[in-house]
Design a protein around this motif. Structure first.
Motif, PDB file in Angstrom:
ATOM      1  N   PRO A  91      -1.912   5.497  -5.460  1.00 37.28           N
ATOM      2  CA  PRO A  91      -2.878   6.598  -5.473  1.00 37.28           C
ATOM      3  C   PRO A  91      -3.951   6.404  -6.549  1.00 37.28           C
ATOM      4  CG  PRO A  91      -0.610   7.407  -5.558  1.00 37.28           C
ATOM      5  CD  PRO A  91      -0.525   5.927  -5.612  1.00 37.28           C
TER       6      PRO A  91
ATOM      7  N   THR B 212      -0.164   4.231  -0.562  1.00 38.29           N
ATOM      8  CA  THR B 212      -0.899   5.410  -0.070  1.00 38.29           C
ATOM      9  C   THR B 212      -0.843   5.492   1.460  1.00 38.29           C
ATOM     10  OG1 THR B 212      -3.017   4.318   0.319  1.00 38.29           O
ATOM     11  CG2 THR B 212      -2.547   5.019  -1.943  1.00 38.29           C
TER      12      THR B 212
ATOM     13  N   LEU C  10      -6.387   3.769  -5.455  1.00 40.10           N
ATOM     14  CA  LEU C  10      -7.186   4.275  -4.334  1.00 40.10           C
ATOM     15  C   LEU C  10      -8.335   5.125  -4.872  1.00 40.10           C
ATOM     16  CD1 LEU C  10      -7.409   4.380  -1.258  1.00 40.10           C
ATOM     17  CD2 LEU C  10      -6.060   6.478  -1.287  1.00 40.10           C
TER      18      LEU C  10
ATOM     19  N   SER D 221      -2.956   4.284   3.421  1.00 36.26           N
ATOM     20  CA  SER D 221      -4.274   4.521   4.007  1.00 36.26           C
ATOM     21  C   SER D 221      -5.178   3.282   4.051  1.00 36.26           C
ATOM     22  CB  SER D 221      -4.992   5.640   3.241  1.00 36.26           C
ATOM     23  OG  SER D 221      -5.071   5.275   1.875  1.00 36.26           O
TER      24      SER D 221
ATOM     25  N   ASP E  37       0.855  -1.196   0.000  1.00 36.34           N
ATOM     26  CA  ASP E  37       0.000   0.000   0.000  1.00 36.34           C
ATOM     27  C   ASP E  37       0.886   1.239   0.000  1.00 36.34           C
ATOM     28  OD1 ASP E  37      -1.782   2.050   0.475  1.00 36.34           O
ATOM     29  OD2 ASP E  37      -2.147   1.477   2.577  1.00 36.34           O
TER      30      ASP E  37
END
Ligand code: HAM
Length: 419
Positions: free
Chosen positions: A380, A333, A383, A335, A331
Motif C-alpha cells: 500500500p 495491493t 502504491l 491492483s 503485489d
C-alpha cells in the motif's frame, strides 16, 4: 477409483525436463536449417500401405505397428518411423529436388517397454532426396554428429556399413542364404523359420545363437559392385576429411527394409547395449519407387530424443535448465500485478506473479520457488508513492531500491543485464 495413468510404454514430459526437449529440438532445428533443410510436418497416421512397403520383413512393421480401421473402413497405422511419411509426402507433392527436410515427431511401436524403449518415442530426423552423391551421405552424418557435440556428448560411436544395391545385393543374399542354411540348426527359432524370406534380418538378430553364427557369415562389403564400392570409399574418405571417426560394422543392417548402400548407427556406450542406439539412418535409393514415385535416391537419419537425453544423463551433460522467469511481482495491493507483469512480458522480460490475493509471505515463497532473480514488490505504501521496491531474490546482490512504476521496465532490464 484410482486415477488414469499414461498408457504403458509412454511418458509424460513435464518441466523442467521438457525445457531440455525444447532446447534439444531448437539446437537441431538451427543446425538443420543452417544446412538447408526445411521443416516438414506430416500426419501421425497414414494408409497402412505406406509403412508396409518399408519393412514387410521387419519387426517394426510385422509385430509392432499400431494399426487400426478408421470409421470409414480404411486400414490405417500410426507412424512407426519418419522416413516413409516424408517420402510419401514428396511423391505426392513433388517439390523440386534436391528436397531436404527435417522433422521432430513422435513414432509409435508396440515394443516391450523398458528404459530407453517406449511405445511412443520421438525422433529428430532429416531426409534428403534427389542425389546419390556420397558427399550428401557425409553431410547427413555430419549433421547428426554435430548435434551430439552440441549437447556435449563425448563418447558417441559411429558404426558404418554399406548394404550395396540392386546390382550387387542379390548375389550377396544368395551367398548369405547358403551360409545360413548350412547353419540353420544353430539359429534361433524365429530365424530358422524365416531365413529364406530375408536373410539380412538374421544379421540384425540380437540373440546369442544367431550372433555366433553370423560372426563367420559372408559380408556385404566384400561383395559390393564397383559403383557401390567406390561410393562407400568416398563416404569414408569424406568422413575422414571432416575428422569424424567411424568404425566399420559389416553386420549392421538396421531394422528397416528400405536401406541401400550407406547405413550407419550412433551408439552411446554409457547406455545398456539393447538401447544404446541414439540414432541411425542410411540411404534408401529405391524407396520413392516403392511408394509410387519416380526413381529418386535419398538418405536420412532418425535420432531418438529420449535416448539422447538418457545418454546425456549418463555422461552428466546437458542438464535440465533451472526454472524460467526472471522477475516475480509481489503485489499485496492486488491492483498493479496484472498490468506490471504484462508490461514486463511485452518488453521481453520473463515475469510471473501470484494469484488469489495471497499474503506477502506466501507470495515471497512462490517468488522463491519460481527461480526468479528479482522481485518487484508493491504494498500500500509503494502504491501511494507510485513506486515499486526492486529486490534481489538470489542473495548475490542485496541492493534494494525504490523505482518509479513508469521506469520499472527500464530499471529491471538494467538490473538483469544482457539476456
Ligand atoms: P530407427 O533406427 O528405427 O530408424 O530409429 C531411429 C532412432 O529412434 C533409434 O536410433 C533410437 O534412438 C530411436 N528409437 C527407435 N525406437 C525407439 C523406441 N521404441 N524407444 C525409444 N527410442 C527409439 C528409423 O526410424 C529410420 N526412419 C531412420 C532413418 C531416417 N533412416 C533413413 N532416414
Amino acid at each position: 477409483m484410482p486415477g488414469f495413468q499414461a498408457p504403458v510404454g509412454t511418458r509424460d514430459v513435464l518441466p523442467p525436463e521438457s525445457t531440455r526437449w525444447e532446447r534439444l529440438i531448437a539446437l537441431f532445428a538451427r543446425r538443420a536449417e543452417r544446412s538447408g533443410y526445411g521443416l516438414v510436418v506430416s500426419p501421425m497416421f497414414e494408409d497402412i500401405g505406406v509403412f508396409e512397403r518399408v519393412g514387410e520383413a521387419t519387426d517394426v512393421v510385422r509385430k509392432e505397428m499400431y494399426d487400426f480401421e478408421d470409421k470409414g473402413g480404411r486400414r490405417m497405422a500410426l507412424r512407426p518411423e519418419g522416413t516413409a511419411s516424408v517420402v510419401r509426402a514428396w511423391v505426392q507433392h513433388r517439390p523440386t529436388l534436391p528436397f531436404k527436410a527435417w522433422y521432430a515427431a513422435p513414432s509409435f511401436r508396440y515394443e516391450r517397454p523398458q528404459a530407453g524403449r517406449y511405445r511412443q518415442h520421438h525422433q529428430l530426423g532429416v531426409e534428403a532426396l534427389g542425389t546419390d552423391d556420397a558427399d550428401l551421405d557425409v553431410e547427413v552424418i555430419a549433421l547428426a554428429w554435430g548435434l551430439y557435440a552440441d549437447v556435449g556428448l563425448g563418447a558417441v560411436r559411429l558404426l558404418l556399413n554399406s548394404l550395396g544395391d540392386a546390382t550387387c545385393r542379390p548375389a550377396y543374399l544368395d551367398a548369405l542364404r547358403a551360409y545360413l542354411t548350412e547353419h540353420r540348426g544353430e539359429l534361433c527359432d524365429e530365424h530358422k523359420a524365416r531365413l529364406e524370406a530375408n536373410p539380412l534380418r538374421v544379421l540384425d538378430c540380437k540373440r546369442e545363437s544367431c550372433m555366433r553364427v553370423t560372426e563367420g557369415a559372408p559380408r556385404m562389403v566384400d561383395h559390393l559392385c564397383d559403383e557401390c564400392a567406390a561410393h562407400f570409399s568416398r563416404v569414408r574418405e569424406g568422413l575422414g576429411e571432416l575428422d569424424i571417426p567411424f568404425e566399420l560394422a559389416p553386420r549392421l543392417v538396421r531394422g528397416l527394409d528400405y536401406y541401400t548402400r550407406t547405413t550407419f548407427e550412433f551408439q552411446a556406450p554409457a547406455l545398456e547395449s539393447a538401447q544404446n542406439g541414439i540414432g541411425g539412418g542410411g540411404r534408401y535409393d529405391a524407396l520413392t519407387e516403392q511408394l509410387g514415385g519416380p526413381p529418386t535416391p535419398g538418405i536420412g537419419f532418425g535420432i531418438g530424443i529420449e535416448r539422447v537425453l538418457l545418454a546425456c544423463d549418463a555422461e552428466g551433460v546437458f542438464p535440465a535448465p533451472p526454472a524460467a522467469v526472471a522477475v516475480f511481482v509481489v503485489d499485496v495491493t492486488g491492483s498493479v500485478a496484472l498490468r506490471l507483469v504484462e508490461e514486463l512480458r511485452e518488453a521481453g522480460v520473463g515475469a510471473d506473479r501470484a494469484f488469489d490475493r495471497r499474503s506477502m509471505k506466501a507470495q515471497f515463497k512462490l517468488a522463491d520457488r519460481s527461480g526468479a532473480r528479482l522481485a518487484v514488490v508493491v504494498g500500500p505504501d509503494e502504491l501511494e508513492r507510485g513506486i515499486a521496491k526492486l529486490q534481489s531474490l538470489t542473495g548475490d546482490d542485496k541492493e534494494e531500491e525504490d523505482v518509479k512504476l513508469e521506469e520499472l521496465v527500464e530499471r529491471v532490464r538494467a538490473r538483469l543485464g544482457p539476456a
